[in-house]
Structures are given as C-alpha cells and as structure tokens.
Design an enzyme around this catalytic site. Sequence first.
Site, PDB file in Angstrom:
ATOM      1  N   HIS A 108       0.960  -1.093   0.205  1.00 26.32           N
ATOM      2  CA  HIS A 108      -0.248   0.207  -0.058  1.00 26.32           C
ATOM      3  C   HIS A 108       1.557   1.175   0.560  1.00 26.32           C
ATOM      4  O   HIS A 108      -0.003   2.098   0.321  1.00 26.32           O
ATOM      5  CB  HIS A 108      -0.898  -0.031   1.041  1.00 26.32           C
ATOM      6  CG  HIS A 108      -2.064  -1.120   0.903  1.00 26.32           C
ATOM      7  ND1 HIS A 108      -2.380  -1.798   0.909  1.00 26.32           N
ATOM      8  CD2 HIS A 108      -1.452  -2.838   2.302  1.00 26.32           C
ATOM      9  CE1 HIS A 108      -3.819  -2.524   1.297  1.00 26.32           C
ATOM     10  NE2 HIS A 108      -2.285  -3.376   1.601  1.00 26.32           N
ATOM     11  N   SER A 153      13.454  22.378 -15.917  1.00 30.56           N
ATOM     12  CA  SER A 153      12.093  23.187 -16.158  1.00 30.56           C
ATOM     13  C   SER A 153      12.313  24.141 -16.949  1.00 30.56           C
ATOM     14  O   SER A 153      13.468  24.669 -16.509  1.00 30.56           O
ATOM     15  CB  SER A 153      11.889  23.329 -14.821  1.00 30.56           C
ATOM     16  OG  SER A 153      10.705  24.194 -14.902  1.00 30.56           O
ATOM     17  N   LYS A 199      15.051  22.804 -10.823  1.00 27.97           N
ATOM     18  CA  LYS A 199      14.613  21.665 -11.163  1.00 27.97           C
ATOM     19  C   LYS A 199      14.821  20.216 -11.297  1.00 27.97           C
ATOM     20  O   LYS A 199      15.798  21.151 -12.332  1.00 27.97           O
ATOM     21  CB  LYS A 199      13.025  21.667 -11.802  1.00 27.97           C
ATOM     22  CG  LYS A 199      11.989  22.254 -10.237  1.00 27.97           C
ATOM     23  CD  LYS A 199      10.704  21.944 -10.852  1.00 27.97           C
ATOM     24  CE  LYS A 199      10.750  20.591 -10.724  1.00 27.97           C
ATOM     25  NZ  LYS A 199       9.130  20.425 -10.723  1.00 27.97           N
ATOM     26  N   GLU A 212       8.747   8.945 -16.769  1.00 20.96           N
ATOM     27  CA  GLU A 212       7.318   9.608 -16.720  1.00 20.96           C
ATOM     28  C   GLU A 212       7.425   9.156 -18.084  1.00 20.96           C
ATOM     29  O   GLU A 212       5.719   8.205 -18.259  1.00 20.96           O
ATOM     30  CB  GLU A 212       6.853  10.897 -16.473  1.00 20.96           C
ATOM     31  CG  GLU A 212       7.103  11.471 -14.981  1.00 20.96           C
ATOM     32  CD  GLU A 212       7.506  12.910 -14.685  1.00 20.96           C
ATOM     33  OE1 GLU A 212       7.204  13.340 -13.952  1.00 20.96           O
ATOM     34  OE2 GLU A 212       7.802  13.718 -16.147  1.00 20.96           O
TER      35      GLU A 212
END
Length: 466
Positions: free
Chosen positions: A157, A278, A284, A291
């Site tokens: 979980h 970014s 960043k 992804e």
Amino acid sequence: MSRKMASARITTASSELLTQLNNSLPFDKVLYAEDIEGSRAHAYMLGERGIIKKEDVAKIDSGLSEIKEKIENGEIVLDGDDEDIHMAIERHLTELIGDAGKRMHTARSRNDQVALDFRMFVQRNGLTIAELLLENIKTFIDVAQKNAKVMLPGMTHLQHAQPINFGFHMMAYASMFKRDYERFMSSYERNNLSPIGCAALAGTPHDVDRNLTAEKLGFDAPTLNCLDTVSDRDFALEILFNISTMMMHMSRLSEELIIWSTSEFGFVTLSDRHATGSSIMPQKKNPDIPELLRGKTGRVNGNLISLLTVMKGLSLAYNKDMQEDKEGVFDSVRTALLSLQVMNEMVADMTVNVDKMEAACMIGHLSATDLADYLVKESGLPFRDAYHIVGNVVNLAEDKGLDISELSLEDLQSIDYRIGEGVVALLDNRASMNARMSEGGTATVRTLEQVESLKVWLESMKVNNE
Ligand code: ARG
C-alpha cells in the site's frame, strides 16, 4: 489518379477519397524488405517446381535485389500512388525486367503475401525485443548483486512494511522481464509457420512446394489450413499483448523510480543523462524519462485494444478491415525497442543512495512482525494474541519517539513479561531482513542465490541462441 494494377474489372478512375482511404503504401512501405525477401523465395520455389521458367526466376531475383538497393539508397522513393507495398514492388519490377515481372504473382495472392510479410516483421522484431530483454535482465542482475546488503523499507500500500534489500527489489523486476522474455519466445515458436502458398483463401491448383518456401524463409513449416492462415492475425495480437505486459512492468518500475527520486525519498538519483530541467524553475531536475516510459504504456495498450476490436466478428477469410492491423503494431514495436534501450541505460546509470534507503528503515517499525513471530515460536502464543501485544509495543515506541528496534529490553518487558533477552537483537532491521530465509525470501544470502540462478539461466539462453 491512383493506379489500379490490382483490378481487371474496374475501369473508371478511383475517387480521390477512395484512394486516401484505401491506399496502405504510406505505412506498409515499412515492409519492403520482407516483401522482397518473400517474393524471392516464392519465385525460387515456382522455378524449382517448373511453374515458371528458371530464366524468369533469375530475372525476378536480380530485379528484386536491384529494387531493394534502390529503395535503400533513395533512388526509389516509396511515395507513389501505388495501392500498397506489394503493388509498388511488382510495378517497379515489371518496369525493370518486363514480362518476367508479371509472372511473379503466380500461385499466390496479396492475402497470403501480406500475411507472410507481416508475420516475418513480427517474428523478427519479436526476437530483437527478446534480445533487448536479456540485456536488461543482465543489468538488473548486476545492480542486484551490488546491492544485496543495502536495506530499504519494503512496502505494501506504499506504506513501510518490512525491511528488504535493494538487490531483492531489483530481482523482482528481473523476474518480471524474464517472464516477458519467455512470452516473446513462446509466441515466436508458436507462430513460426509460413503462410505463403495459401493464395487467396483456398490454396492453389499449381503444384507449389510450401515446405521449400517455409524453409528458405526460416519458418519451421507451412501453416496447416489456408482459410485460417489468410484470416489469422493472432501473431500480431500476441506481440501487442506481449509488449503491453512488458510496458506495464516497465511502468511500475518507472513509477517507483519517480517516487524514489523525489526529495522526500531520495533513494536513487537518476543520472543527468536521463533527467531534464524546467524552462522556468532553474533548480529543477525532472524524471521525464521514467514518466515517458510510464506514459508509453497507454499508447501500446491502445494499439492492442484497437486490433482486438478490428478482428472481432470478421467473417472468414480476408476482409479489408485487416489492413488496419499494421500501424498499431509498427508503433508498439518501435515504442518497445526504444523503451527497452532507454530503460537499460537508465537503470545501469542510476545512483543508489544507500544512506537514504537505510535511514528510511528506521521509520515505521519494520521489524514489528519479527516480535510477533518470536512470541508465537517461543511462548506458543496464538498469532492473534501476539499481534495485539506487538501493537502495544509499537504504541510505546511511538510515545517515546523511537523505532521499535531502538527499544530497550526493559521497555519491551514492561509490555509483556514473555519477551526474553534475545529479542533486542532480533528487532534489529538487518537481523529482521536476514531472518527471511525462506526460499525466494529477502535475506541477503537468498537474494544472492536468486542472482546466481538467473545468471545461470542467462548463460543458458546465450548458449541456446548461438
Ligand atoms: N494492403 C492490403 C493489406 O494490408 C494487402 C492485402 C490486400 N488484399 C486484398 N484482397 N485486397 O491488408
């Protein structure tokens, strides 16, 4: 106006819209090499059986080689208004060698021809994907071997559960990709049968030798039933399913890498080669690669559902609906090949942040189950009673702001007198991990055993493939 070499019956020019809808050349040109190879084998067989003259076979053969060369060096560009790759190559051949070119289509139809070309494409790419899977498995095994002592919290979980080691976690992925490898290979073996010689649907009155073409093209045998053969796209569905399942595994790894590379976790650092910045936030570093691998799973699943839906309810044998079989397969194969190469680099190059992983093991009382197991073993308590005692121990640890592994013997005995001296050592996270010695368990020795076993398997795959 579209060429209508395929039709003797239709005399007026096609509507421009029909041409747009009907022509598959813009995408099936990918199959030019398979088409040419299949035609050469077919023509050779026709010559051997005396169906066409050997001198015609020689012309067809050298003509097809020349066309292949010209396609590859750009002299022939496959962007004409031919209906499909089969018609395009036959037209170029006939322009090049004259009448002999028109004899090539004896004893076959585009129905068995396309079934052949497409199957060859799927078979070849299935093997390439399988090879890339082996390379990835090797990478997971290497990372596993190096990290069989590095502890991290195993989760259920997405909550801290029990201490495991990072090698064990990597071996879980190695096991998934091994199953994927086996799935691609079993599809390859099941489908390694030659469709050519089935003609339109019912076979041919010409005395063809389907064994000869099968052998020349690297198939194990001809297919059994011609009606099935020209109707069948199971081989394409199989590679789509195999790719979807493999990408599903890759997406789970990607998700974990994304989570692990957050500031909150910090378990791994992806190499700068596999991260992007970014455009607005200069600080960043984004995990775009995992992804995208996760996102690509969506499109390959779409391709699988598309073809399943195209094939549903089609009467036997060939229907033009089946021309919709190719683009999704080309797309899924391209996606799989690229994704596998990227995953291999990304996993090999990532940095494992040992300190972060091990520090996280001090959160969540990971060895709590060990105390319950101890009470069951040593005091003969029913598991459910032991479970409640451990609950009280965890509450005490929480009150003290400690992990269960940091409690003293006095603390533990204040909850239950049956807790004996050895328990403090038992609750140490590493002891807890190494206690999971059952076959397939996370103990470092068991993990290394899994590493060894997959290494032996990998070696045997190499020997078999040679
Ligand atoms: N371009 C067609 C396809 O991809 C080739 C087969 C055409 N056969 C036919 N009977 N129209 O499916």
